[in-house]
Design a protein around this motif. Structure first.
Motif, PDB file in Angstrom:
ATOM      1  N   GLU A 244       0.845  -1.194   0.000  1.00 57.93           N
ATOM      2  CA  GLU A 244       0.000   0.000   0.000  1.00 57.93           C
ATOM      3  C   GLU A 244       0.871   1.230   0.000  1.00 57.93           C
ATOM      4  O   GLU A 244       1.936   1.245   0.596  1.00 57.93           O
ATOM      5  N   ARG A 245       0.360   2.269  -0.656  1.00 58.46           N
ATOM      6  CA  ARG A 245       1.076   3.547  -0.694  1.00 58.46           C
ATOM      7  C   ARG A 245       0.039   4.647  -0.858  1.00 58.46           C
ATOM      8  O   ARG A 245      -0.811   4.567  -1.729  1.00 58.46           O
ATOM      9  N   ARG A 246       0.081   5.639   0.026  1.00 56.64           N
ATOM     10  CA  ARG A 246      -0.903   6.719  -0.081  1.00 56.64           C
ATOM     11  C   ARG A 246      -0.272   8.063   0.226  1.00 56.64           C
ATOM     12  O   ARG A 246       0.603   8.151   1.086  1.00 56.64           O
ATOM     13  N   PRO A 247      -0.736   9.118  -0.448  1.00 59.26           N
ATOM     14  CA  PRO A 247      -0.268  10.452  -0.070  1.00 59.26           C
ATOM     15  C   PRO A 247      -0.795  10.804   1.309  1.00 59.26           C
ATOM     16  O   PRO A 247      -1.934  10.456   1.646  1.00 59.26           O
ATOM     17  N   ALA A 248       0.033  11.457   2.117  1.00 60.18           N
ATOM     18  CA  ALA A 248      -0.387  11.759   3.484  1.00 60.18           C
ATOM     19  C   ALA A 248      -0.263  13.246   3.783  1.00 60.18           C
ATOM     20  O   ALA A 248      -1.243  13.895   4.132  1.00 60.18           O
ATOM     21  N   HIS A 249       0.930  13.767   3.634  1.00 59.31           N
ATOM     22  CA  HIS A 249       1.182  15.143   4.062  1.00 59.31           C
ATOM     23  C   HIS A 249       1.267  16.078   2.863  1.00 59.31           C
ATOM     24  O   HIS A 249       1.768  15.709   1.814  1.00 59.31           O
ATOM     25  N   MET A 250       0.777  17.312   3.056  1.00 60.37           N
ATOM     26  CA  MET A 250       0.818  18.316   1.985  1.00 60.37           C
ATOM     27  C   MET A 250       2.278  18.566   1.580  1.00 60.37           C
ATOM     28  O   MET A 250       2.609  18.639   0.415  1.00 60.37           O
ATOM     29  N   ASP A 251       3.122  18.685   2.604  1.00 55.68           N
ATOM     30  CA  ASP A 251       4.542  18.865   2.344  1.00 55.68           C
ATOM     31  C   ASP A 251       5.209  17.500   2.521  1.00 55.68           C
ATOM     32  O   ASP A 251       4.554  16.474   2.430  1.00 55.68           O
TER      33      ASP A 251
END
Length: 325
Positions: A244-251
């Protein structure tokens, strides 16, 4: 994003100074309270934490300082020894890493015996340090000098592994003490057999720089990492690439740590921005973070040994988030 996931800290403890690193002891203290240490610009404070979820007579959190160690350098990483206990003969033992490239072994009987032993060998910044978790007779450290080193308590280097890029994280298997996990900035995570002194398995995040990785000690087939703004999770029995891989933080993401109480729960922090750092608590079964928090230039990240509760350091305070699972 769920409306109720964005919230302020459940509990706060005031500190004297800016907190650079904070760690719950992952080991039983021998009492109903948990050991917790935090480090700042020239000090390490060791104390106990007791929460109202553990003791009905406590309102919120009860933090008791046991001992402060004063050092002449900033503390950037620290690790607890399993020998730290408060029953029988009270002992606390920690290892710290600082920008002067030295490890320091701190020991106290909380009465009149206090020792600080310096350990030298790394030629660049040390990113993480960990104790062997069963007896605490060995320490492992990883550095920007492209090495992982293992030390005894006398400060002797007993083995060293050459890495292909800076070492960012190191974790010891909770039971199989000959297994060590080392994460490298260029995106590779290797598992070493300390008896054979060689790598036995590797994972690839397919992305660099890898900023932080953590071994799920509640279920050691799971490994988590953060690279770029994403979190990644591997099942080491299935593939060398993340499941699994997901975007988490804006920066950019900075740290990842698994809960010790729930194998599906983990937290990530963002790199400190101009005003605040983001804390996200994730559950593997949920598409969105279950908790969103922030701290004024937060630093460090650690989970309680038995509660679904994590802590980060901030400017003159410790911030604790309890997760309802």
């Amino acid at each position: 994003m769920q409306e109720d996931s964005r919230r302020s800290a459940t509990y706060t403890v005031a500190c004297e100074d800016y907190v650079h690193v904070v760690e719950f002891s992952p080991f039983d203290s021998g009492t109903n309270a948990s050991l917790l240490a935090y480090g700042g610009n020239q000090y390490v404070v060791v104390g106990t934490c007791l929460f109202q979820e553990e003791d009905a007579e406590v309102e919120g959190v009860e933090f008791t300082v046991l001992r402060a160690f004063h050092l002449d350098v900033r503390i950037d990483s620290l690790a607890w020894s399993p020998e730290s206990r408060l029953d029988r003969l009270p002992t606390v033992r920690l290892c710290t890493a600082s920008p002067d490239r030295k490890l320091r072994l701190l020991s106290s009987d909380l009465k009149d015996r206090h020792e600080i032993k310096e350990m030298e060998g790394h030629s660049s910044y040390i990113n993480q340090v960990v104790f062997e978790p069963t007896e605490g007779k060995q320490i492992a450290s990883v550095s920007d000098d492209h090495t992982c080193r293992v030390w005894d308590l006398e400060g002797n280097e007993t083995m060293s592994f050459s890495l292909r890029s800076p070492g960012v994280s190191v974790c010891w298997h909770p039971e199989e003490v000959y297994k060590l996990m080392v994460a490298e900035k260029k995106g590779t995570i290797r598992f070493y057999d300390l008896v054979a002194q060689q790598a036995i398995l590797s994972l690839d995040c397919g992305h660099s720089p890898l900023m932080s990785a953590d071994w799920c000690l509640a279920n050691t087939i799971k490994v988590g990492g953060v690279a770029g703004s994403d979190w990644l999770v591997w099942d080491i029995t299935r593939s060398s690439y993340p499941q699994e891989r997901r975007p988490a933080h804006m920066d950019k993401a900075r740290l990842i740590r698994w809960s010790r109480a729930n194998e599906n729960l983990f937290a990530t922090t963002g790199c400190p921005g101009k005003f605040s750092s983001q804390l996200l608590i994730h559950h593997l079964g949920q598409p969105q973070p279950v908790v969103i928090g922030s701290a004024t230039v937060g630093a460090g990240l650690s989970w309680h040994r038995t509660l679904p509760l994590c802590v980060i350091g901030s400017d003159r305070k410790l911030l604790f988030w309890m997760t309802e699972m």
